[in-house]
Enzyme design. Structure first.
Site, short mmCIF file in Angstrom:
data_model
loop_
_atom_site.label_atom_id
_atom_site.label_comp_id
_atom_site.label_asym_id
_atom_site.label_seq_id
_atom_site.Cartn_x
_atom_site.Cartn_y
_atom_site.Cartn_z
N LYS A 52 -4.26 -6.54 8.60
CA LYS A 52 -4.65 -6.63 9.96
C LYS A 52 -5.92 -6.62 10.36
O LYS A 52 -6.42 -6.82 11.60
CB LYS A 52 -3.79 -5.47 10.67
CG LYS A 52 -2.19 -5.76 10.66
CD LYS A 52 -1.85 -7.11 11.36
CE LYS A 52 -0.40 -7.34 11.07
NZ LYS A 52 -0.10 -8.86 10.94
N HIS A 109 0.77 -19.85 3.81
CA HIS A 109 2.03 -19.27 3.07
C HIS A 109 3.07 -18.82 3.94
O HIS A 109 2.75 -18.10 4.93
CB HIS A 109 1.47 -17.77 2.49
CG HIS A 109 0.60 -17.85 1.21
ND1 HIS A 109 0.48 -16.99 0.23
CD2 HIS A 109 -0.14 -18.73 0.85
CE1 HIS A 109 -0.42 -17.18 -0.68
NE2 HIS A 109 -0.67 -18.78 -0.47
N TYR A 113 3.35 -7.67 -3.33
CA TYR A 113 3.08 -6.29 -2.91
C TYR A 113 3.83 -5.49 -3.89
O TYR A 113 5.32 -5.63 -3.85
CB TYR A 113 3.63 -5.93 -1.51
CG TYR A 113 2.40 -6.44 -0.53
CD1 TYR A 113 1.27 -5.81 -0.07
CD2 TYR A 113 2.60 -7.79 -0.11
CE1 TYR A 113 0.38 -6.35 0.88
CE2 TYR A 113 1.49 -8.45 0.87
CZ TYR A 113 0.39 -7.60 1.32
OH TYR A 113 -0.26 -7.92 2.34
N TYR A 142 4.01 -8.98 10.06
CA TYR A 142 3.10 -9.47 9.07
C TYR A 142 2.48 -10.90 9.73
O TYR A 142 1.16 -10.96 9.39
CB TYR A 142 3.78 -10.01 7.79
CG TYR A 142 2.78 -9.82 6.76
CD1 TYR A 142 2.41 -8.81 6.03
CD2 TYR A 142 2.12 -11.12 6.42
CE1 TYR A 142 1.62 -8.88 4.70
CE2 TYR A 142 1.11 -11.17 5.58
CZ TYR A 142 0.93 -10.15 4.65
OH TYR A 142 0.03 -10.36 3.52
N PRO A 188 -5.86 -1.30 4.43
CA PRO A 188 -5.88 -2.82 4.21
C PRO A 188 -4.19 -3.25 4.04
O PRO A 188 -3.89 -4.52 3.99
CB PRO A 188 -6.49 -3.01 2.87
CG PRO A 188 -6.54 -1.97 2.19
CD PRO A 188 -6.47 -0.74 3.36
P1 FAD Z 1 -17.61 -5.81 10.03
O1 FAD Z 1 -16.98 -6.80 9.20
O2 FAD Z 1 -17.86 -4.44 9.42
O3 FAD Z 1 -18.98 -6.36 10.68
C1 FAD Z 1 -19.99 -5.62 11.19
C2 FAD Z 1 -21.18 -5.93 11.04
O4 FAD Z 1 -22.20 -5.07 11.68
C3 FAD Z 1 -21.69 -5.95 9.64
O5 FAD Z 1 -22.18 -7.20 9.04
C4 FAD Z 1 -22.44 -4.82 9.51
O6 FAD Z 1 -23.81 -4.93 8.57
C5 FAD Z 1 -23.31 -4.84 10.87
N1 FAD Z 1 -23.67 -3.49 11.38
C6 FAD Z 1 -23.42 -2.33 10.90
N2 FAD Z 1 -24.18 -1.26 11.54
C7 FAD Z 1 -25.26 -2.08 12.29
C8 FAD Z 1 -26.26 -1.73 13.01
N3 FAD Z 1 -26.72 -0.43 13.22
N4 FAD Z 1 -26.97 -2.64 13.39
C9 FAD Z 1 -26.80 -3.81 13.35
N5 FAD Z 1 -25.63 -4.35 12.59
C10 FAD Z 1 -24.94 -3.44 12.03
N6 FAD Z 1 -8.32 -7.62 7.54
C11 FAD Z 1 -7.48 -8.54 7.66
O7 FAD Z 1 -7.01 -9.05 8.50
N7 FAD Z 1 -6.68 -9.14 6.36
C12 FAD Z 1 -6.85 -8.96 5.18
O8 FAD Z 1 -6.21 -9.16 4.26
C13 FAD Z 1 -8.00 -7.70 4.97
N8 FAD Z 1 -7.96 -7.09 3.68
C14 FAD Z 1 -9.30 -6.40 3.48
C15 FAD Z 1 -9.54 -5.89 2.25
C16 FAD Z 1 -10.72 -5.29 1.93
C17 FAD Z 1 -10.90 -4.72 0.48
C18 FAD Z 1 -11.23 -4.65 3.21
C19 FAD Z 1 -12.46 -3.63 2.88
C20 FAD Z 1 -10.80 -4.96 4.39
C21 FAD Z 1 -9.86 -6.04 4.75
N9 FAD Z 1 -9.53 -6.30 5.90
C22 FAD Z 1 -8.62 -7.21 6.03
C23 FAD Z 1 -10.55 -5.82 6.93
C24 FAD Z 1 -11.47 -6.83 7.60
O9 FAD Z 1 -12.34 -7.11 6.41
C25 FAD Z 1 -12.28 -6.06 8.60
O10 FAD Z 1 -11.46 -5.57 9.61
C26 FAD Z 1 -13.36 -6.99 9.24
O11 FAD Z 1 -14.36 -7.12 8.49
C27 FAD Z 1 -13.77 -6.31 10.68
O12 FAD Z 1 -14.84 -7.30 11.22
P2 FAD Z 1 -16.00 -6.83 12.19
O13 FAD Z 1 -16.95 -7.82 12.46
O14 FAD Z 1 -15.47 -6.03 13.42
O15 FAD Z 1 -16.56 -5.53 11.28
C1 DHB Z 2 -5.62 -9.35 1.18
C2 DHB Z 2 -6.04 -8.21 1.53
C3 DHB Z 2 -4.94 -7.53 2.17
O1 DHB Z 2 -5.45 -6.20 2.68
C4 DHB Z 2 -3.79 -7.87 2.11
O2 DHB Z 2 -2.73 -6.95 2.74
C5 DHB Z 2 -3.20 -9.07 1.62
C6 DHB Z 2 -4.33 -9.72 1.08
C7 DHB Z 2 -6.59 -10.32 0.41
O3 DHB Z 2 -7.79 -10.02 0.26
O4 DHB Z 2 -6.30 -11.46 -0.10
#
Ligand code: FAD
Ligand code: DHB
Length: 395
Positions: A296, A72, A201, A387, A292
């Site tokens: 980021k 995009h 947005y 962004y 979100p």
């Molecule tokens: P997590 O994905 O939370 O992974 C952590 C893992 O550790 C999980 O599998 C969990 O089950 C496990 N865990 C937890 N506790 C324990 C324990 N005690 N023992 C063993 N394992 C454990 N980010 C973007 O960059 N762009 C986006 O567009 C965006 N959109 C989003 C939309 C939504 C609706 C949401 C909820 C989040 C969004 N994010 C976005 C954020 C992104 O999803 C997270 O920042 C990302 O998942 C972080 O990854 P992580 O591996 O650090 O943590």
């Molecule tokens: C999506 C999530 C976001 O938080 C965002 O800013 C843009 C797109 C997505 O899930 O596609």
């Protein structure tokens, strides 16, 4: 059992870290408290910065992203009666990629398992011991109910916001900076072709709305809701009506379709520092959460992990402490930049609650900011470079 790096959490942070370490001949073991099926089905992020794509490509986990992901080159900002496009490429020379976190996770699990990576799924009672000594350990109960212990040189806390790693660091050495927002996002995944070529947005008196996508036949959409809302109160009809009201613009129509998933996510900014305590290093959501709106969270996780993986490899393979010693300070620079951008985007695009005494003032600020960012070349460049994640180079 013994390994060089014990990794807590098999989300994007933990999986990518094990991949980076393996590419440099460093051994790791991952423990994850959810089942593999649960992790494979979890729906979250969708927007990947070009620098994050480069990291995934460098470590050999982006083949499908390059085949199926969508580049995009811009984004639409909207308020009632007006929709404006910010051109990323024209503004700052970079793009983003739309490709689901669910797919990135699936790709990495397949590659790690094919490579013989040890991943304990479905564990319970994860605990980190002696992280401030030279002999840290991770203990847990495995899926069969047996008590397990991993002795490691280092422990990587990649267990997300609700994990145990951050809590292992004594409160006396941690500083937390936090903002909880008075709204949440209701997100749906729907089986319908996107009604837009790029993300929208939208600010509307009823609240924020956003249109994203996953493929040419699957759309991802979000609505601002009150944080106390429960998903059961939102029928598909109510969701689609709210989405089309909030994103309405003359000459454009929102296509609706069956929802495949729907959920509500609270919104907060949260940074816990430092990201290191002795031999325990935090990465991703374990250490920081952003709302979100700026897309980021996943990107920050990828940047942290690239930095941490490189630093651990440099110590383990070459005996150099320099990068590990700088890890927390260097990582926090990008964390705060993204925290600022997500807070700014969130404030610009969400309706303040009726009870906010500054509501009318804030609404005026939002409209002024939206008009500025869609007319001034300098302001557009600011949004575009944040962004696309190109303000700071990737580690
Ligand atoms: P997590 O994905 O939370 O992974 C952590 C893992 O550790 C999980 O599998 C969990 O089950 C496990 N865990 C937890 N506790 C324990 C324990 N005690 N023992 C063993 N394992 C454990 N980010 C973007 O960059 N762009 C986006 O567009 C965006 N959109 C989003 C939309 C939504 C609706 C949401 C909820 C989040 C969004 N994010 C976005 C954020 C992104 O999803 C997270 O920042 C990302 O998942 C972080 O990854 P992580 O591996 O650090 O943590
Ligand atoms: C999506 C999530 C976001 O938080 C965002 O800013 C843009 C797109 C997505 O899930 O596609």
């Amino acid at each position: 059992m013994r390994t060089q790096v014990a990794i807590v959490g098999s989300g994007p942070s933990g999986l990518l870290l094990s991949q980076i370490l393996a590419k440099h001949g460093v051994e790791s073991v991952i423990v994850e408290n959810r089942s593999k099926d649960y992790v494979l089905a979890r729906i979250r992020a969708g927007v990947i910065e070009h620098g994050a794509v480069d990291v995934l490509t460098q470590y050999g986990v982006a083949d499908r992203l390059h085949r199926e992901g969508m580049r995009h080159d811009g984004v639409y900002l909207q308020w009632p009666g007006e929709r404006h496009r910010i051109d990323f490429v024209e503004s700052c020379g970079h793009s983003v990629w739309v490709y689901g976190q669910t797919e990135i996770t699936k790709d990495m699990i397949e590659i790690r398992e094919a490579d013989g990576q040890q991943i304990f799924w479905d564990v319970s009672d994860t605990a980190i011991h002696d992280a401030d000594t030279d002999h840290p350990r991770v203990t847990f109960v495995d899926a069969d109910g047996s008590q397990q212990s991993i002795e490691a040189d280092y422990v990587a806390g990649c267990d997300g916001f609700h994990g145990v790693s951050r809590q292992t660091i004594p409160e006396s050495v941690r500083t937390v900076r936090e903002r909880v927002y008075p709204y949440a996002w209701l997100g749906i995944l729907a089986e319908v072709a996107p009604s837009t070529d790029e993300l929208i947005y939208a600010l509307h008196p009823d609240g924020f709305a956003m249109h994203s996508m996953r493929s040419d036949h699957v759309s991802r959409l979000y609505l601002q809701v009150h944080p106390d809302e429960v998903i059961e109160s939102w029928s598909d009809d109510r969701i689609w009506t709210a989405l089309s009201t909030r994103m309405a613009i003359d000459g454009w129509e929102l296509r609706s379709g069956p929802t495949l998933e729907k959920s509500i996510t609270p919104m907060r900014s949260f940074v816990s520092a430092p990201m290191r305590w002795g031999r325990l290093f935090l990465a991703g959501d374990a250490s920081h959460i952003v709302p979100p709106t700026g897309a980021k969270g996943l990107n920050l996780a990828i940047a942290d992990v690239k930095r941490l993986g490189t630093a651990l490899v440099s110590k383990i393979n070459d005996g150099s402490d320099a990068l590990l010693d700088r890890y927390s300070d260097d990582a926090l620079e990008r964390v705060w930049l993204s925290t600022h951008f997500s807070w700014w985007m969130t404030s610009m695009l969400h309706m303040p609650p009726d009870t906010d005494p500054d509501r009318e003032f804030l609404l005026q600020m939002q409209m002024t900011q939206l008009k500025y960012v869609t007319t001034s070349t300098a302001a557009m460049t600011g949004l575009a470079e944040n962004y696309t994640g190109s303000v700071l180079p990737y580690p």
